[in-house]
Write a protein that holds these residues in place. Structure first.
Motif, short mmCIF file in Angstrom:
data_model
loop_
_atom_site.label_atom_id
_atom_site.label_comp_id
_atom_site.label_asym_id
_atom_site.label_seq_id
_atom_site.Cartn_x
_atom_site.Cartn_y
_atom_site.Cartn_z
N ILE A 39 0.75 -1.23 -0.08
CA ILE A 39 0.03 0.16 -0.02
C ILE A 39 0.80 1.40 0.06
CG2 ILE A 39 -1.74 1.28 1.46
CD1 ILE A 39 -2.75 -1.42 2.46
N ASP A 40 1.93 1.30 0.98
CA ASP A 40 2.89 2.48 0.83
C ASP A 40 3.53 2.59 -0.38
OD1 ASP A 40 1.95 3.01 3.55
OD2 ASP A 40 3.88 1.74 4.47
N THR A 41 4.05 1.50 -1.02
CA THR A 41 4.77 1.70 -2.11
C THR A 41 3.93 2.12 -3.39
OG1 THR A 41 6.26 -0.30 -1.58
CG2 THR A 41 6.04 0.38 -3.83
N VAL A 42 2.71 1.71 -3.41
CA VAL A 42 1.78 2.46 -4.53
C VAL A 42 1.54 3.75 -4.31
CG1 VAL A 42 -0.29 1.82 -5.67
CG2 VAL A 42 1.04 -0.17 -4.95
N ASN A 43 1.32 4.04 -2.86
CA ASN A 43 0.90 5.33 -2.75
C ASN A 43 1.90 6.46 -3.01
OD1 ASN A 43 -0.91 7.42 -1.75
ND2 ASN A 43 0.58 7.40 0.39
N SER B 294 3.75 6.40 -5.78
CA SER B 294 3.77 6.79 -7.24
C SER B 294 2.49 7.13 -7.50
CB SER B 294 4.19 5.33 -8.03
OG SER B 294 5.56 4.76 -7.51
N TYR B 295 1.40 7.04 -6.88
CA TYR B 295 0.06 7.33 -7.33
C TYR B 295 -0.64 8.03 -6.32
CZ TYR B 295 1.28 4.06 -11.29
OH TYR B 295 1.94 3.77 -12.46
N ASN B 296 -1.51 8.68 -6.95
CA ASN B 296 -2.66 9.19 -5.81
C ASN B 296 -3.48 8.62 -5.53
OD1 ASN B 296 -3.19 11.54 -4.30
ND2 ASN B 296 -4.07 12.83 -5.97
N ILE B 297 -3.42 7.82 -3.98
CA ILE B 297 -4.03 6.93 -3.65
C ILE B 297 -5.01 7.46 -2.31
CG2 ILE B 297 -4.46 4.58 -2.38
CD1 ILE B 297 -3.56 4.27 -5.28
N ASP B 298 -6.35 7.32 -2.46
CA ASP B 298 -7.20 7.61 -1.26
C ASP B 298 -6.93 6.39 -0.25
OD1 ASP B 298 -8.83 8.14 0.49
OD2 ASP B 298 -10.76 8.30 -0.71
N LEU B 299 -6.22 6.78 0.72
CA LEU B 299 -5.73 5.92 1.88
C LEU B 299 -6.98 5.47 2.70
CD1 LEU B 299 -2.14 7.01 2.84
CD2 LEU B 299 -2.84 5.01 1.33
N GLU B 300 -8.21 5.94 2.47
CA GLU B 300 -9.54 5.62 3.27
C GLU B 300 -10.34 4.78 2.55
OE1 GLU B 300 -11.30 9.16 5.01
OE2 GLU B 300 -9.66 9.39 6.14
N ARG B 301 -9.84 4.61 1.38
CA ARG B 301 -10.42 3.54 0.60
C ARG B 301 -9.66 2.70 -0.15
NH1 ARG B 301 -13.89 6.40 -4.14
NH2 ARG B 301 -12.22 7.83 -4.26
N GLU C 267 -6.09 -8.00 11.22
CA GLU C 267 -4.55 -7.62 11.46
C GLU C 267 -4.58 -5.84 10.87
OE1 GLU C 267 -2.13 -10.35 13.31
OE2 GLU C 267 -2.08 -10.91 11.33
N LEU C 268 -5.09 -5.65 9.81
CA LEU C 268 -4.83 -4.47 9.21
C LEU C 268 -6.19 -3.59 9.09
CD1 LEU C 268 -1.91 -3.63 8.30
CD2 LEU C 268 -2.65 -4.28 5.94
N SER C 269 -6.97 -3.71 9.96
CA SER C 269 -8.21 -3.08 9.84
C SER C 269 -8.03 -1.36 10.01
CB SER C 269 -9.30 -3.37 10.88
OG SER C 269 -8.84 -3.07 12.50
N ASP C 270 -6.85 -0.88 10.55
CA ASP C 270 -6.60 0.47 10.21
C ASP C 270 -6.39 1.03 9.05
OD1 ASP C 270 -4.32 -0.94 10.41
OD2 ASP C 270 -3.17 0.79 11.40
N ARG C 271 -6.21 0.12 8.01
CA ARG C 271 -5.75 0.32 6.64
C ARG C 271 -6.73 -0.09 5.84
NH1 ARG C 271 0.41 0.97 5.20
NH2 ARG C 271 -0.55 2.71 4.29
N ILE C 272 -7.42 -1.38 5.79
CA ILE C 272 -8.29 -1.89 4.93
C ILE C 272 -9.55 -1.44 5.15
CG2 ILE C 272 -9.07 -4.04 4.01
CD1 ILE C 272 -6.36 -3.46 3.20
N ALA C 273 -10.46 -0.83 4.14
CA ALA C 273 -11.83 -0.14 4.47
C ALA C 273 -12.65 -1.31 4.35
CB ALA C 273 -11.98 0.92 3.42
#
Length: 232
Positions: A110-114, A116-123, A142-148
């Motif tokens: 997620i961090d890597t793609v973000n 290079s691209y304009n990612i909505d980290l809440e989606r 385990e990653l519910s703070d990042r996975i919507a």
């Protein structure tokens, strides 16, 4: 069939997978991991895009999942960036706290793609087929703070204890005649997430229209919602 399968798939993928799906690598936990990335052809850095992590099943890989899920046209129509990660040795660590850190890998992806691209980290969403569906549930745990939200196709929750930090919307697709991942495991998985998300115990059940009377199947929708924090 086994002898000619690689050639058949190579020719077929050249025909149907767009050239703008590309292979990338990142290093996590000292291991080089790889993934495919599909970006809508009309991508603009002035816009913000949701990201879908689309995971393959046991014995499969990112290329096959990209073809099998047929998600790229959906992504193009809805302005979505899609990452197809590869599990090590065509598998995912869906249940054990030790071993391959696939949760950390997906977070790093997620961090890597973000970068290079304009990612909505809440989606940022996760989905997968079979073991990829199992992995989607682990990410929700385990990653519910990042996975919507997640969607699992013939996967189940195998990771425990599951302690999501927030209600995570869940969609589960499963055939009652599944010979590989029996449908008998579905009620427990659904009951778990009804509890985690604070949903109504009894679902609203709808028999969906049988739009293909030749496929020997029908579809029943069981809806649990609304739940806490507008989850379902």
């Amino acid at each position: 069939y086994a002898m000619f399968r690689p050639l058949i798939f190579s020719i077929f993928f050249i025909c149907v997978i767009p050239a703008f799906s590309q292979n990338f690598t990142l290093t996590h936990d000292g291991i080089i991991r790889n993934y495919r990335l599909h970006v809508p052809p009309d991508y603009s850095p002035d816009s913000i895009y949701p990201l879908v992590i689309n995971m393959h099943g046991l014995g499969s890989n990112a290329v096959e999942q990209e073809f099998y899920s047929e998600f790229n046209p959906v992504a193009d129509s809805n302005g979505i960036i899609v990452a197809y990660p590869n599990g090590l040795n065509e598998t995912w660590n869906v249940s054990t706290p030790t071993g391959t850190d696939d949760v950390g890998f997906i977070s790093a992806l997620i961090d890597t793609v973000n970068l290079s691209y304009n990612i909505d980290l809440e989606r940022v969403y996760a989905c997968g087929m079979s073991m990829g569906g199992f992995m989607s549930y682990r990410l929700a745990c385990e990653l519910s703070d990042r996975i919507a939200a997640i969607a699992s196709v013939t996967g189940l929750q195998a990771f425990n204890p599951c302690t999501p930090s927030r209600p995570v919307p869940v969609a589960q697709f499963h055939g009652t005649a599944d010979p590989i991942v029996p449908y008998a495991g579905v009620p427990t998985t659904i009951a778990n997430w009804v509890g985690y998300n604070g949903c109504p115990v009894e679902p609203v059940v709808t028999n969906l229209p049988d739009i293909d009377t030749n496929d020997n199947s029908t579809v029943t929708l069981s809806y649990y919602g609304p739940c806490n924090n507008l989850s379902e």
